[in-house]
Design a protein around this motif. Structure first.
Motif, PDB file in Angstrom:
ATOM      1  N   VAL A   1       0.881  -1.169   0.000  1.00  0.00           N
ATOM      2  CA  VAL A   1       0.000   0.000   0.000  1.00  0.00           C
ATOM      3  C   VAL A   1       0.919   1.220   0.000  1.00  0.00           C
ATOM      4  CG1 VAL A   1      -1.959   1.143   1.107  1.00  0.00           C
ATOM      5  CG2 VAL A   1      -1.620  -1.315   1.440  1.00  0.00           C
ATOM      6  N   GLU A   2       0.987   1.900  -1.121  1.00  0.00           N
ATOM      7  CA  GLU A   2       1.939   3.002  -1.282  1.00  0.00           C
ATOM      8  C   GLU A   2       1.399   3.984  -2.314  1.00  0.00           C
ATOM      9  OE1 GLU A   2       4.092   5.547  -1.134  1.00  0.00           O
ATOM     10  OE2 GLU A   2       5.599   4.149  -0.339  1.00  0.00           O
ATOM     11  N   ASP A   3       1.213   5.239  -1.913  1.00  0.00           N
ATOM     12  CA  ASP A   3       0.606   6.210  -2.831  1.00  0.00           C
ATOM     13  C   ASP A   3       1.628   6.884  -3.748  1.00  0.00           C
ATOM     14  OD1 ASP A   3       1.504   7.455  -0.411  1.00  0.00           O
ATOM     15  OD2 ASP A   3       0.560   9.309  -1.087  1.00  0.00           O
ATOM     16  N   GLU A   4       2.901   6.800  -3.418  1.00  0.00           N
ATOM     17  CA  GLU A   4       3.891   7.389  -4.317  1.00  0.00           C
ATOM     18  C   GLU A   4       4.146   6.434  -5.476  1.00  0.00           C
ATOM     19  OE1 GLU A   4       7.339   9.212  -2.011  1.00  0.00           O
ATOM     20  OE2 GLU A   4       5.863   8.772  -0.462  1.00  0.00           O
ATOM     21  N   THR A   5       3.742   6.894  -6.674  1.00  0.00           N
ATOM     22  CA  THR A   5       3.752   6.030  -7.852  1.00  0.00           C
ATOM     23  C   THR A   5       5.104   5.368  -8.084  1.00  0.00           C
ATOM     24  OG1 THR A   5       2.230   7.619  -8.799  1.00  0.00           O
ATOM     25  CG2 THR A   5       3.115   5.969 -10.293  1.00  0.00           C
ATOM     26  N   LYS A   6       6.153   6.173  -8.028  1.00  0.00           N
ATOM     27  CA  LYS A   6       7.486   5.661  -8.317  1.00  0.00           C
ATOM     28  C   LYS A   6       7.885   4.551  -7.360  1.00  0.00           C
ATOM     29  CE  LYS A   6      10.553   8.978 -10.585  1.00  0.00           C
ATOM     30  NZ  LYS A   6      11.484  10.087 -10.300  1.00  0.00           N
ATOM     31  N   ILE A   7       7.714   4.811  -6.083  1.00  0.00           N
ATOM     32  CA  ILE A   7       8.123   3.822  -5.074  1.00  0.00           C
ATOM     33  C   ILE A   7       7.286   2.560  -5.203  1.00  0.00           C
ATOM     34  CG2 ILE A   7       8.349   3.357  -2.590  1.00  0.00           C
ATOM     35  CD1 ILE A   7       8.861   6.299  -2.154  1.00  0.00           C
ATOM     36  N   GLY A   8       5.978   2.744  -5.391  1.00  0.00           N
ATOM     37  CA  GLY A   8       5.091   1.584  -5.526  1.00  0.00           C
ATOM     38  C   GLY A   8       5.484   0.705  -6.703  1.00  0.00           C
ATOM     39  N   ASP A   9       5.716   1.334  -7.850  1.00  0.00           N
ATOM     40  CA  ASP A   9       6.067   0.581  -9.061  1.00  0.00           C
ATOM     41  C   ASP A   9       7.397  -0.143  -8.896  1.00  0.00           C
ATOM     42  OD1 ASP A   9       3.793   1.454 -10.208  1.00  0.00           O
ATOM     43  OD2 ASP A   9       4.717   2.994 -11.461  1.00  0.00           O
ATOM     44  N   TYR A  10       8.339   0.571  -8.292  1.00  0.00           N
ATOM     45  CA  TYR A  10       9.678   0.047  -8.083  1.00  0.00           C
ATOM     46  C   TYR A  10       9.641  -1.170  -7.155  1.00  0.00           C
ATOM     47  CZ  TYR A  10      14.295   0.553  -5.644  1.00  0.00           C
ATOM     48  OH  TYR A  10      15.494   0.364  -5.042  1.00  0.00           O
ATOM     49  N   LEU A  11       8.845  -1.066  -6.094  1.00  0.00           N
ATOM     50  CA  LEU A  11       8.716  -2.187  -5.158  1.00  0.00           C
ATOM     51  C   LEU A  11       8.033  -3.370  -5.816  1.00  0.00           C
ATOM     52  CD1 LEU A  11       7.670  -0.514  -1.778  1.00  0.00           C
ATOM     53  CD2 LEU A  11       9.869  -1.509  -2.394  1.00  0.00           C
ATOM     54  N   LYS A  12       6.967  -3.065  -6.556  1.00  0.00           N
ATOM     55  CA  LYS A  12       6.221  -4.147  -7.194  1.00  0.00           C
ATOM     56  C   LYS A  12       7.105  -4.903  -8.180  1.00  0.00           C
ATOM     57  CE  LYS A  12       2.176  -5.670  -9.571  1.00  0.00           C
ATOM     58  NZ  LYS A  12       0.823  -5.475 -10.006  1.00  0.00           N
ATOM     59  N   GLN A  13       7.827  -4.150  -8.985  1.00  0.00           N
ATOM     60  CA  GLN A  13       8.687  -4.779  -9.984  1.00  0.00           C
ATOM     61  C   GLN A  13       9.788  -5.612  -9.320  1.00  0.00           C
ATOM     62  OE1 GLN A  13      10.555  -2.128 -12.790  1.00  0.00           O
ATOM     63  NE2 GLN A  13      11.696  -3.813 -13.720  1.00  0.00           N
ATOM     64  N   GLY A  14      10.454  -5.023  -8.340  1.00  0.00           N
ATOM     65  CA  GLY A  14      11.555  -5.708  -7.663  1.00  0.00           C
ATOM     66  C   GLY A  14      11.108  -6.989  -6.972  1.00  0.00           C
ATOM     67  N   LEU A  15       9.975  -6.899  -6.272  1.00  0.00           N
ATOM     68  CA  LEU A  15       9.502  -8.071  -5.532  1.00  0.00           C
ATOM     69  C   LEU A  15       8.963  -9.137  -6.482  1.00  0.00           C
ATOM     70  CD1 LEU A  15       7.854  -6.246  -2.495  1.00  0.00           C
ATOM     71  CD2 LEU A  15       9.869  -7.713  -2.417  1.00  0.00           C
ATOM     72  N   SER A  16       8.353  -8.710  -7.600  1.00  0.00           N
ATOM     73  CA  SER A  16       7.883  -9.681  -8.588  1.00  0.00           C
ATOM     74  C   SER A  16       9.067 -10.423  -9.184  1.00  0.00           C
ATOM     75  CB  SER A  16       7.100  -8.992  -9.710  1.00  0.00           C
ATOM     76  OG  SER A  16       5.997  -8.308  -9.169  1.00  0.00           O
ATOM     77  N   GLU A  17      10.113  -9.676  -9.495  1.00  0.00           N
ATOM     78  CA  GLU A  17      11.309 -10.304 -10.062  1.00  0.00           C
ATOM     79  C   GLU A  17      11.967 -11.254  -9.068  1.00  0.00           C
ATOM     80  OE1 GLU A  17      13.675  -7.051 -11.462  1.00  0.00           O
ATOM     81  OE2 GLU A  17      12.394  -6.742 -13.221  1.00  0.00           O
ATOM     82  N   ALA A  18      11.784 -10.979  -7.784  1.00  0.00           N
ATOM     83  CA  ALA A  18      12.351 -11.860  -6.751  1.00  0.00           C
ATOM     84  C   ALA A  18      11.464 -13.089  -6.527  1.00  0.00           C
ATOM     85  CB  ALA A  18      12.538 -11.090  -5.450  1.00  0.00           C
ATOM     86  N   GLY A  19      10.361 -13.170  -7.290  1.00  0.00           N
ATOM     87  CA  GLY A  19       9.547 -14.386  -7.240  1.00  0.00           C
ATOM     88  C   GLY A  19       8.286 -14.301  -6.392  1.00  0.00           C
TER      89      GLY A  19
ATOM     90  N   PRO B   1      14.541   7.411   2.248  1.00  0.00           N
ATOM     91  CA  PRO B   1      14.713   6.431   1.164  1.00  0.00           C
ATOM     92  C   PRO B   1      15.494   5.215   1.651  1.00  0.00           C
ATOM     93  CG  PRO B   1      16.318   8.186   0.941  1.00  0.00           C
ATOM     94  CD  PRO B   1      15.501   8.515   2.147  1.00  0.00           C
ATOM     95  N   PHE B   2      15.212   4.082   1.019  1.00  0.00           N
ATOM     96  CA  PHE B   2      15.900   2.858   1.434  1.00  0.00           C
ATOM     97  C   PHE B   2      16.394   2.133   0.187  1.00  0.00           C
ATOM     98  CE2 PHE B   2      11.339   2.285   1.156  1.00  0.00           C
ATOM     99  CZ  PHE B   2      11.253   1.306   0.185  1.00  0.00           C
ATOM    100  N   ALA B   3      17.365   1.250   0.380  1.00  0.00           N
ATOM    101  CA  ALA B   3      17.872   0.466  -0.746  1.00  0.00           C
ATOM    102  C   ALA B   3      16.995  -0.768  -0.896  1.00  0.00           C
ATOM    103  CB  ALA B   3      19.314   0.042  -0.472  1.00  0.00           C
ATOM    104  N   PHE B   4      16.728  -1.146  -2.136  1.00  0.00           N
ATOM    105  CA  PHE B   4      15.850  -2.295  -2.372  1.00  0.00           C
ATOM    106  C   PHE B   4      16.402  -3.559  -1.706  1.00  0.00           C
ATOM    107  CE2 PHE B   4      14.290  -6.002  -4.663  1.00  0.00           C
ATOM    108  CZ  PHE B   4      12.931  -5.826  -4.454  1.00  0.00           C
ATOM    109  N   ALA B   5      17.728  -3.723  -1.760  1.00  0.00           N
ATOM    110  CA  ALA B   5      18.357  -4.912  -1.166  1.00  0.00           C
ATOM    111  C   ALA B   5      18.023  -5.019   0.315  1.00  0.00           C
ATOM    112  CB  ALA B   5      19.862  -4.874  -1.369  1.00  0.00           C
ATOM    113  N   GLU B   6      17.965  -3.862   0.968  1.00  0.00           N
ATOM    114  CA  GLU B   6      17.644  -3.889   2.395  1.00  0.00           C
ATOM    115  C   GLU B   6      16.182  -4.286   2.615  1.00  0.00           C
ATOM    116  OE1 GLU B   6      18.416  -0.409   4.810  1.00  0.00           O
ATOM    117  OE2 GLU B   6      17.980  -1.620   6.597  1.00  0.00           O
ATOM    118  N   LEU B   7      15.311  -3.714   1.790  1.00  0.00           N
ATOM    119  CA  LEU B   7      13.907  -4.071   1.905  1.00  0.00           C
ATOM    120  C   LEU B   7      13.708  -5.566   1.691  1.00  0.00           C
ATOM    121  CD1 LEU B   7      10.711  -2.636   1.499  1.00  0.00           C
ATOM    122  CD2 LEU B   7      11.094  -4.173  -0.411  1.00  0.00           C
ATOM    123  N   LEU B   8      14.372  -6.099   0.665  1.00  0.00           N
ATOM    124  CA  LEU B   8      14.228  -7.519   0.344  1.00  0.00           C
ATOM    125  C   LEU B   8      14.707  -8.388   1.515  1.00  0.00           C
ATOM    126  CD1 LEU B   8      13.337  -9.469  -1.870  1.00  0.00           C
ATOM    127  CD2 LEU B   8      15.653  -9.394  -2.797  1.00  0.00           C
TER     128      LEU B   8
END
Ligand code: CA
Length: 227
Positions: free
Chosen positions: A6-24, A102-109
């Motif tokens: 749940v994220e209203d900032e388009t960029k962050i939401g898209d970036y998270l969705k793409q990254g997590l989808s790619e991670a399976g 801001p956070f690094a995607f690797a950390e979120l993952l």
């Protein structure tokens, strides 16, 4: 494994969705609190990533509703405001972890994987084991015996699901919703093909077969070889 963002900032939401989808992962993304609240309360997720500042229903409110309804799904909240009070409030309301933007995607993952382990397996172990098959959740590595088995992200997600629920017969509909973002009506041939591929990789050449087809019902991963 299914994640709601749940994220209203388009960029962050898209970036998270793409990254997590790619991670399976299977990812649902919503950009407003109202839909986020509805999905969180009605759908079944393995993890929820919640932005705090949302234009309508804020992240705190969603978190509060979840915990009031006794839903124990792990929640990772994102906050732009690096204030101690925010963090304390989130944790008091029942969040499991937080990240300051801001956070690094690797950390979120890494946080996501830790929370999923905490939620699904009652152990701090980072490796799932069935017989001589091992799945390393941190390094994303699968070995059987001494053989290293390369898997794609989807194959890894599929095997992880089967291993976490070893001995259970998993219907195609469940596999479809957990590993792919598909409904039962979709082409389940995708699942059969993926199962065949994973099976060839982990079972071919071994005396004991771990993945079994249960005719008319689905698939199971079981160390008791009935073949
Ligand atoms: Ca926001």
């Amino acid at each position: 494994m299914k994640i709601l963002i749940v994220e209203d900032e388009t960029k962050i939401g898209d970036y998270l969705k793409q990254g997590l989808s790619e991670a399976g992962f299977v990812v649902d993304l919503t950009r407003n609190g109202l839909d986020g609240h509805h999905l969180a309360m009605t759908e079944s997720y393995d993890l929820i990533i919640l932005d705090v500042m949302l234009p309508d229903v804020d992240g705190w409110r969603i978190l509060q509703s979840l915990r009031e309804a006794d839903k124990s799904v792990p929640v990772l909240f994102l906050t732009a405001r690096d204030s101690v009070e925010d963090r304390v409030k989130g944790l008091e309301l029942g969040a499991d972890d937080y990240l300051v933007k801001p956070f690094a995607f690797a950390e979120l993952l890494a946080r996501v994987r830790t929370l999923l382990r905490r939620g699904a397996v009652p152990t701090t172990d980072t490796t799932l084991r069935v017989a001589d098959l091992e799945l390393d959740l941190i390094r994303h590595r699968v070995t059987r015996g001494k053989r290293r088995i390369p898997l794609t992200a989807k194959e890894f997600a599929l095997l992880e699901l089967l291993m976490r629920r070893q001995g259970e017969v998993l219907p195609r509909s469940l596999i479809a919703s957990q590993v792919w973002d598909m409904n039962f009506d979709s082409d389940t041939n995708v699942i059969d093909v993926a199962i065949r591929r994973v099976r060839a990789k982990i079972d071919d050449g071994f005396d004991t077969h771990l993945i079994h087809t249960v005719r008319g019902m689905g698939y199971t991963l079981d160390a008791t070889d009935e073949a």
